[in-house]
Design a protein around this motif. Structure first.
Motif, PDB file in Angstrom:
ATOM      1  N   CYS A 253       0.689  -1.174  -0.130  1.00 50.67           N
ATOM      2  CA  CYS A 253      -0.032  -0.038   0.004  1.00 50.67           C
ATOM      3  C   CYS A 253       0.810   1.326  -0.116  1.00 50.67           C
ATOM      4  O   CYS A 253       1.659   1.574   0.946  1.00 50.67           O
ATOM      5  CB  CYS A 253      -0.867   0.001   1.305  1.00 50.67           C
TER       6      CYS A 253
ATOM      7  N   LEU B  98      -2.830   9.957   1.540  1.00 54.86           N
ATOM      8  CA  LEU B  98      -3.647   8.659   0.732  1.00 54.86           C
ATOM      9  C   LEU B  98      -4.468   9.127  -0.218  1.00 54.86           C
ATOM     10  O   LEU B  98      -4.841  10.355  -0.241  1.00 54.86           O
ATOM     11  CB  LEU B  98      -4.385   7.864   1.699  1.00 54.86           C
TER      12      LEU B  98
ATOM     13  N   ARG C  12      -9.941   8.581  -2.220  1.00 53.38           N
ATOM     14  CA  ARG C  12     -11.168   7.547  -2.166  1.00 53.38           C
ATOM     15  C   ARG C  12     -11.095   6.846  -0.937  1.00 53.38           C
ATOM     16  O   ARG C  12     -12.060   5.914  -0.412  1.00 53.38           O
ATOM     17  CB  ARG C  12     -10.828   6.464  -3.243  1.00 53.38           C
ATOM     18  N   TYR C  13      -9.913   6.816   0.102  1.00 55.34           N
ATOM     19  CA  TYR C  13      -9.899   6.249   1.364  1.00 55.34           C
ATOM     20  C   TYR C  13     -10.662   7.006   2.209  1.00 55.34           C
ATOM     21  O   TYR C  13     -11.103   6.356   3.429  1.00 55.34           O
ATOM     22  CB  TYR C  13      -8.730   6.138   1.950  1.00 55.34           C
TER      23      TYR C  13
ATOM     24  N   LEU D 132     -12.678   4.658   5.250  1.00 54.78           N
ATOM     25  CA  LEU D 132     -12.227   4.625   6.630  1.00 54.78           C
ATOM     26  C   LEU D 132     -13.077   5.418   7.822  1.00 54.78           C
ATOM     27  O   LEU D 132     -13.347   5.066   8.854  1.00 54.78           O
ATOM     28  CB  LEU D 132     -10.885   5.667   6.576  1.00 54.78           C
TER      29      LEU D 132
ATOM     30  N   ILE E  63      -6.401   0.749   6.902  1.00 55.10           N
ATOM     31  CA  ILE E  63      -6.139   1.310   5.683  1.00 55.10           C
ATOM     32  C   ILE E  63      -5.767   0.037   4.791  1.00 55.10           C
ATOM     33  O   ILE E  63      -6.133  -0.024   3.414  1.00 55.10           O
ATOM     34  CB  ILE E  63      -4.686   2.183   5.647  1.00 55.10           C
TER      35      ILE E  63
ATOM     36  N   VAL F 292      -9.299  -1.075   3.415  1.00 59.84           N
ATOM     37  CA  VAL F 292      -9.620  -0.450   2.404  1.00 59.84           C
ATOM     38  C   VAL F 292      -9.031  -0.481   0.891  1.00 59.84           C
ATOM     39  O   VAL F 292      -9.575  -0.660  -0.023  1.00 59.84           O
ATOM     40  CB  VAL F 292      -9.626   1.084   2.923  1.00 59.84           C
ATOM     41  N   GLY F 293      -7.623  -0.556   0.944  1.00 56.97           N
ATOM     42  CA  GLY F 293      -6.723  -0.734  -0.140  1.00 56.97           C
ATOM     43  C   GLY F 293      -7.159  -2.059  -0.736  1.00 56.97           C
ATOM     44  O   GLY F 293      -6.843  -2.349  -2.101  1.00 56.97           O
TER      45      GLY F 293
END
Length: 430
Positions: A354, A382, A385-386, A390, A425, A428-429
């Motif tokens: 990531c 980041l 879109r995170y 989150l 994170i 999400v990634g």
């Protein structure tokens, strides 16, 4: 051999209630709410909408999230109003739990007789500000000012500078708040400049007090002037000062932020402030000053309506007695340490594929305190879109979006939560 009817595979209610996750939910939400979620999931399975093996997960998903939910504050705003301002210290949380049951909030255990309500918190507040001859606590900062206006100026006049008639948030405006007490506002000066002579000309037999309000959520610069408390104290009438942010003593990090001790030494007769801002405690309204004025406020009928509860008193006492608060720690966090933490988080994310960046960040005090003061910090950068996943994940992590990037500033995130941030994170990634 005929297939078994799938509806016969739907797990029983009692078996589901014994499942660890749902059993824990019973403790938190109550049996009736958990059972209703189970029944709803069972019905979905009987209608063929989900497989019987999915009933447990569907029941868990159908349970309401706890409210309010604990959030990791990675915004870089130390006192974020939408996140409840000050995070309480471990000592204050422990005191809250202890006070949740029966407590000696208004009882002297030695004599078995009634005692002064919240004496531990009041004694601790008085000890923290020796310049105050007396102290009192109500349920929030606005209530402290309303109580002062009602007790000291109902049917009379409050002399106040036009430049200090502020809006305190959520549409509440100071003039409306004060007018609701039955006091009449006598505005003096102009938006940008007020002189001692303006106050002196307005003072008369109907003056209740002179009010000075710290503009804690904005800055006026340029051709400006204001009257110091020391000058106002020479006008021959009570001077009430709303310092707002709850700073009890001078803080070198915030040289322009007024504090209660200095304001009282300058001649203020009464100081009002909030407990859940720079003090780092629970929501509360602090009243500090002359004994006769504080006693009038304490004995006024309105004081009962704005009385503070036992939980707040317990948390306030622990905050005043205890070690450094999360607010204090976040304010004084070493930028070099924050950079090291952020770089370590970036490197660990990189090991898992990531990609993130470490960028300089400007944190702020927030909560209507120290406007214009920037705190040097660092943030994990980041893709934007995170932000939503989150924010809505477990745990919810709130950052700030700037120029198409999500910035996560660890200043207000406990160091032992860094691993949870990394895991969130990565989820999400994908």
């Amino acid at each position: 051999m005929r297939d078994v009817d799938p509806r016969r595979r739907v797990p029983r209610t009692d078996a589901l209630l014994a499942e660890p996750g749902l059993a824990a939910a019973v403790d938190a939400l109550g049996r009736d709410r958990v059972k209703a979620a189970i029944v709803a999931a069972q019905q979905r399975a009987r209608r063929g909408e989900i497989d019987p093996d999915e009933v447990r997960d569907a029941a868990l998903a159908g349970l309401p999230a706890p409210a309010p939910r604990a959030v990791l504050n990675a915004t870089g705003v130390v006192l974020h109003t939408n996140l409840g301002r000050a995070a309480l210290s471990a000592a204050a949380v422990e005191a809250l739990v202890a006070a949740a049951g029966h407590t000696d909030v208004e009882l002297d255990l030695r004599t078995g007789r009634r005692a002064r309500r919240g004496r531990d918190a009041l004694d601790a507040l008085a000890a923290a500000v020796p310049a105050a001859a007396a102290v009192h606590v109500v349920n929030n900062g606005a209530a402290a000012l309303v109580l002062a206006a009602t007790a000291l100026a109902a049917g009379r006049e409050i002399v106040v500078s036009r430049g200090e008639l502020v809006e305190i948030g959520d549409g509440f405006r100071l003039p409306d708040l004060l007018a609701s007490t039955g006091a009449r506002l006598r505005e003096v000066g102009t938006t940008n400049r007020t002189a001692r002579a303006d106050y002196a000309a307005a003072i008369g037999p109907r003056t209740g007090f002179v009010l000075k309000v710290h503009p804690s959520n904005f800055v006026v610069s340029g051709f400006t002037s204001a009257v110091e408390v020391r000058e106002l104290a020479t006008l021959g009438v009570p001077v009430v000062v709303d310092i707002g942010s709850g700073l009890l003593a001078p803080n070198p990090l915030l040289p322009d932020e007024p504090d209660a001790a200095s304001t009282l030494r300058a001649g203020a007769h009464l100081v009002t402030a909030s407990g859940d801002k720079l003090l780092g405690g629970p929501q509360a309204g602090l009243l500090l000053g002359a004994a006769d004025l504080v006693d009038r406020l304490r004995r006024h009928p309105l004081a009962r309506a704005v009385r503070v509860d036992k939980l707040t008193l317990a948390a306030l006492a622990a905050t005043l007695h205890g070690p450094s608060t999360p607010t204090g720690e976040a304010l004084h966090a070493d930028p070099a340490v924050l950079r090291e933490r952020t770089e370590r988080l970036r490197d660990r994310l990189g090991e898992d594929g990531c990609k993130a960046e470490v960028v300089p960040s400007a944190a702020v005090v927030g909560g209507g305190g120290a406007p214009g003061v920037a705190l040097d910090s660092w943030a994990l950068s980041l893709p934007e879109r995170y932000a939503e996943p989150l924010r809505t994940g477990v745990p919810p992590i709130l950052g700030r979006v700037l120029h198409g990037r999500l910035l996560l500033d660890l200043r207000c995130v406990p160091a032992d939560a860094d691993e949870r941030v990394r895991a969130a994170i990565l989820r999400v990634g994908g």
